[in-house]
Design a protein around this motif. Sequence first.
Motif, mmCIF file in Angstrom:
data_model
loop_
_atom_site.group_PDB
_atom_site.id
_atom_site.type_symbol
_atom_site.label_atom_id
_atom_site.label_comp_id
_atom_site.label_asym_id
_atom_site.label_seq_id
_atom_site.Cartn_x
_atom_site.Cartn_y
_atom_site.Cartn_z
ATOM 1 N N VAL A 96 -52.688 -24.646 37.285
ATOM 2 C CA VAL A 96 -53.007 -24.317 35.901
ATOM 3 C C VAL A 96 -52.696 -22.837 35.686
ATOM 4 O O VAL A 96 -52.916 -22.016 36.572
ATOM 5 C CB VAL A 96 -54.461 -24.725 35.547
ATOM 6 C CG1 VAL A 96 -55.483 -24.015 36.394
ATOM 7 C CG2 VAL A 96 -54.742 -24.517 34.075
ATOM 8 N N TYR A 97 -52.099 -22.542 34.533
ATOM 9 C CA TYR A 97 -51.579 -21.206 34.296
ATOM 10 C C TYR A 97 -52.369 -20.490 33.213
ATOM 11 O O TYR A 97 -52.678 -21.067 32.179
ATOM 12 C CB TYR A 97 -50.105 -21.290 33.867
ATOM 13 C CG TYR A 97 -49.221 -21.746 35.001
ATOM 14 C CD1 TYR A 97 -48.486 -20.823 35.745
ATOM 15 C CD2 TYR A 97 -49.142 -23.090 35.343
ATOM 16 C CE1 TYR A 97 -47.679 -21.232 36.794
ATOM 17 C CE2 TYR A 97 -48.340 -23.501 36.397
ATOM 18 C CZ TYR A 97 -47.616 -22.563 37.121
ATOM 19 O OH TYR A 97 -46.836 -22.972 38.163
ATOM 20 N N LEU A 98 -52.659 -19.232 33.488
ATOM 21 C CA LEU A 98 -53.351 -18.405 32.509
ATOM 22 C C LEU A 98 -52.497 -17.168 32.262
ATOM 23 O O LEU A 98 -51.955 -16.578 33.199
ATOM 24 C CB LEU A 98 -54.721 -18.016 33.070
ATOM 25 C CG LEU A 98 -55.694 -17.354 32.105
ATOM 26 C CD1 LEU A 98 -56.117 -18.322 31.005
ATOM 27 C CD2 LEU A 98 -56.930 -16.866 32.846
ATOM 28 N N ILE A 99 -52.407 -16.816 30.987
ATOM 29 C CA ILE A 99 -51.609 -15.649 30.604
ATOM 30 C C ILE A 99 -52.533 -14.575 30.040
ATOM 31 O O ILE A 99 -53.323 -14.851 29.139
ATOM 32 C CB ILE A 99 -50.535 -16.048 29.563
ATOM 33 C CG1 ILE A 99 -49.453 -16.895 30.246
ATOM 34 C CG2 ILE A 99 -49.942 -14.816 28.891
ATOM 35 C CD1 ILE A 99 -48.409 -17.452 29.290
ATOM 36 N N GLY A 100 -52.452 -13.390 30.580
ATOM 37 C CA GLY A 100 -53.180 -12.251 30.037
ATOM 38 C C GLY A 100 -52.211 -11.433 29.218
ATOM 39 O O GLY A 100 -51.083 -11.191 29.642
ATOM 40 N N ARG A 118 -55.266 -24.844 41.592
ATOM 41 C CA ARG A 118 -54.555 -23.587 41.846
ATOM 42 C C ARG A 118 -54.390 -22.870 40.507
ATOM 43 O O ARG A 118 -53.679 -23.340 39.628
ATOM 44 C CB ARG A 118 -53.195 -23.867 42.485
ATOM 45 C CG ARG A 118 -53.308 -24.182 43.983
ATOM 46 C CD ARG A 118 -52.020 -24.776 44.518
ATOM 47 N NE ARG A 118 -50.900 -23.833 44.427
ATOM 48 C CZ ARG A 118 -50.677 -22.849 45.299
ATOM 49 N NH1 ARG A 118 -51.483 -22.675 46.315
ATOM 50 N NH2 ARG A 118 -49.646 -22.045 45.142
ATOM 51 N N LEU A 119 -55.115 -21.770 40.389
ATOM 52 C CA LEU A 119 -55.077 -21.002 39.142
ATOM 53 C C LEU A 119 -54.049 -19.879 39.275
ATOM 54 O O LEU A 119 -54.124 -19.064 40.195
ATOM 55 C CB LEU A 119 -56.474 -20.435 38.866
ATOM 56 C CG LEU A 119 -56.614 -19.489 37.682
ATOM 57 C CD1 LEU A 119 -56.328 -20.203 36.362
ATOM 58 C CD2 LEU A 119 -58.014 -18.874 37.636
ATOM 59 N N HIS A 120 -53.078 -19.901 38.362
ATOM 60 C CA HIS A 120 -52.031 -18.863 38.362
ATOM 61 C C HIS A 120 -52.348 -17.851 37.272
ATOM 62 O O HIS A 120 -52.767 -18.231 36.179
ATOM 63 C CB HIS A 120 -50.670 -19.484 38.068
ATOM 64 C CG HIS A 120 -50.235 -20.508 39.073
ATOM 65 N ND1 HIS A 120 -49.129 -20.334 39.861
ATOM 66 C CD2 HIS A 120 -50.776 -21.704 39.422
ATOM 67 C CE1 HIS A 120 -48.988 -21.404 40.651
ATOM 68 N NE2 HIS A 120 -49.970 -22.252 40.406
ATOM 69 N N LEU A 121 -52.115 -16.600 37.565
ATOM 70 C CA LEU A 121 -52.405 -15.540 36.603
ATOM 71 C C LEU A 121 -51.237 -14.563 36.537
ATOM 72 O O LEU A 121 -50.665 -14.217 37.565
ATOM 73 C CB LEU A 121 -53.609 -14.718 37.074
ATOM 74 C CG LEU A 121 -54.959 -15.395 37.268
ATOM 75 C CD1 LEU A 121 -55.825 -14.541 38.167
ATOM 76 C CD2 LEU A 121 -55.618 -15.582 35.927
#
Length: 181
Positions: A96-100, A118-121
């Motif tokens: 899962v992808y998170l965008i800052g 699996r958290l992607h940042l």
Amino acid sequence: MSAILPPSERLWWKHPLDRVEGTWIVIALIWCLIMFFMMISWHIYGKQNLSTETYKTTREMYSAKAQAVVDKYTVRQEKYGDKEYPVVHPPEGGDVYLIGRLWDWWPIIELEKDKTYRLHLTSMDYNHGFSLQPTNINIQVVPGYEHVVKVTPNQSGTFSIVCNEYCGIGHHTMLGRIYVK
Ligand code: CUA
């Protein structure tokens, strides 16, 4: 010996070591070693510092992957602040992808308790800080790099992501959300 006059023996390393000085060197060395091994043991037993994998990436590459996951696993839209966000519910073991970015965390993520993901940042612009509240999890989010964290939420509830790296005028409004069901 006077403190004003230069020392008569200029080669300081040829002076015999005073007992007190030696004792302090030994104490300092032991303390350094304790601190050093604390870092390692805290990492293993402290349950606070997350091990992240980090890869080089670009905005385009990362956005494409994030968008693909959002397109596939969005379960609903939700208003948060004054914007609409997709709520992404990835499968167990999934990525899962998170965008800052200035100034929000996109999208909203929904996870299930006791399942591993699996958290992607990454960041699209400047340095941001991923701080998960009310737990004490902090991760630096650096542009150009993809950080991957293995997460297994053990508590259900609504968690907030706040940015803890000053990133400009809207820094205090940079919020995100993770649901754990
Ligand atoms: Cu992003 Cu402060």
